[in-house]
Design a protein around this motif. Structure first.
Motif, short mmCIF file in Angstrom:
data_model
loop_
_atom_site.label_atom_id
_atom_site.label_comp_id
_atom_site.label_asym_id
_atom_site.label_seq_id
_atom_site.Cartn_x
_atom_site.Cartn_y
_atom_site.Cartn_z
N ARG A 1 0.60 -1.10 -0.23
CA ARG A 1 -0.24 -0.05 0.49
C ARG A 1 0.46 1.35 -0.09
O ARG A 1 0.70 2.08 -0.80
CB ARG A 1 -0.73 0.00 1.20
N PHE B 1 -2.34 -2.30 -5.86
CA PHE B 1 -3.21 -2.52 -5.18
C PHE B 1 -3.56 -4.03 -5.85
O PHE B 1 -4.65 -4.52 -4.60
CB PHE B 1 -3.68 -1.21 -5.49
N ALA C 1 -7.04 -0.82 0.13
CA ALA C 1 -6.94 -1.03 -1.29
C ALA C 1 -7.44 -0.89 -2.46
O ALA C 1 -7.30 -0.07 -3.09
CB ALA C 1 -6.29 -2.37 -1.04
#
Length: 471
Positions: free
Chosen positions: A229, A248, A261
């Motif tokens: 992330r 992601f 995400a």
């Protein structure tokens, strides 16, 4: 001593500190955040707070001692059960301790002072007391103890990474990086200073350096969602949006319920102007948590870009219902009500109310709020007010949007409403004016020709009459 049930072994949760970047003018979605990680330093740790052992304690199952907690050890609270805490030790042991045997970090300076008096050459206790001073907001005392720890010969990687985290929080970025570098030199296998150094690079706008650090950390912590992330955010900041999407995607592929995400990916898809895909991500996030006002606002904005104005308005209203002081949702609602082409939804009066609410929440200091208020007044025909508010926008507009702000000010002075592309509008208006002028000129030319023909005909008649009379 405390004898308690042994629960499990696990990695202790990492502390975090979020720094939220400002929303750029013209960008009306809630943005992403950068995270710093703690290496045992006393910061608030999700889901609970760090506490300090007041006495030595033992964890046991039956007669077997499975772990020993020393006086002064930092423990991460997992659950508050009233009379006791479920905690995780630094080594990952999980168990329960009575509250009387643990204190909050800010209340622990006396514990470490006692340990320092008993072991004056043990630099580690200075580092721990420094953490306690920091929790109390006493930065000078904290820095003095961090320095003393190293002067006393406590040269473990933790001594430098802890001081580095403190220095980074104070904004002393180069000093923090030096400490992280030293920590990595001492213990190359400890990725925590690597991660924290990446966060400092992010704060300095050194995105490529941050990406390298996060990538190196991911070589150790394979497919770690938190690190993916953070690297995605770094890729985003560096303009490498496809790589950010890929990170992601890895997180979501591993955990389809990772809302953060999904939200992060949706935001980047919005930046790529993939509004349908972005709206789908925010819808997915809402399926898992339909009380998140940010997801409602973000889906609303993408729906608006797709021409789904009524649905967008419903999303903004829901965001505001959940968070009445959510300024960005009020601002977006104002823009929609003031500028939509759907006459059944356009409501300049309501747009003014929404824009005023956003301005009040942000103390009339947000350029997007003020721009929306000016546009709302222009939509209502209150051009004097529109000019007044737009003048304030021009005053505070950064260089990259000042020209646009000035063009809008000119439109309002000419009593024209907001338009997203004033340059194109000016061109259309100029072409229309030229066409009208040409048509008027053609009309005058035709009239002049008719007059000339008529005069010639009259003159011919007079000449013919004169000739007849002369005969």
């Amino acid at each position: 001593m405390l004898s308690s049930l042994f629960l499990s072994n696990s990695n202790p949760p990492l502390g975090d500190k979020h720094i939220c970047p400002p929303v750029a003018f013209g960008c009306r979605l809630a943005a992403l955040a950068i995270t710093f990680f703690s290496s045992g330093l006393a910061l608030a740790a999700s889901p609970g707070q760090p506490v300090v052992a007041r006495v030595e304690m033992k964890f046991a199952t039956g007669d077997e001692v499975v772990d020993v907690i020393a006086k002064g050890d930092l423990l991460t609270v997992v659950e508050d059960r009233g009379d006791d805490y479920v905690i995780v030790t630094h080594d990952g042991t999980r168990g329960a301790v009575d509250k009387v045997n643990a204190v909050e970090l800010a209340e622990s300076t006396s514990i470490y002072t006692e340990l320092i008096e008993e072991f004056p050459d043990e630099g580690r206790y200075y580092t721990l007391r420094a953490s306690a001073w920091w929790a109390l907001g006493k930065q000078d005392e904290a820095l003095a103890d961090f320095n003393t720890a190293i002067e006393k010969g406590y040269t473990a990687a933790h001594a430098y990474s802890s001081r580095g985290l403190f220095l980074a929080a104070r904004g002393e970025h180069q000093a923090a990086i030096s400490d992280y570098d030293k920590a990595l030199e001492i213990d190359p296998d400890d990725v925590t200073p690597l991660i924290n150094r990446a966060a400092v690079h992010m704060g300095q706008g050194e995105y490529e350096k941050a990406i390298r650090d996060y990538t190196a950390a991911l070589d150790v912590r394979k497919n770690n969602a938190a690190l993916l992330r953070q690297r995605a955010i770094a890729y985003k900041a560096a303009g490498q949006l496809e790589k950010a999407i890929a990170d992601f995607d890895k997180i979501v592929d591993a955990n389809a319920e990772d809302v953060a995400a999904i939200m992060g990916r949706g935001y980047i898809r919005f930046q790529q102007r993939e509004f349908a895909a972005a709206a789908a991500d925010f819808s997915a996030a809402l399926e898992m948590n339909d009380e998140d006002p940010v997801a409602w606002n973000n889906r609303g904005y993408n729906r608006y870009q797709l021409g789904k104005t009524a649905a967008a308005l419903e999303d903004y209203d829901r965001a505001i219902e959940l968070a009445p002081n959510y300024a960005l949702a009020h601002q977006n609602r104002a823009w929609l009500l003031a500028t939509t082409d759907d006459k059944s939804l356009r409501d300049p009066k309501a747009a003014i109310e929404s824009a005023e609410k956003a301005c009040e929440i942000n103390a009339y200091g947000n350029i997007g709020d003020l721009s929306a208020l000016a546009a709302a007044h222009a939509a209502a025909g209150n051009f004097k007010d529109a000019v007044g508010w737009q003048e304030k926008v021009v005053e505070i507009a950064p260089a990259d949007v000042k020209e646009f702000a000035e063009k809008m000010l000119t439109r309002y002075r000419n009593e024209k409403p907001y338009i997203a592309d004033p340059v194109a509008a000016e061109q259309v208006e100029e072409e229309a004016a030229e066409a009208a002028a040409a048509a008027e000129a053609e009309k005058k030319n035709e009239a002049a020709i008719r007059d000339a023909v008529e005069k010639l005909e009259q003159e011919a008649k007079r000449n013919a009459k004169a000739d007849a009379e002369s005969e």
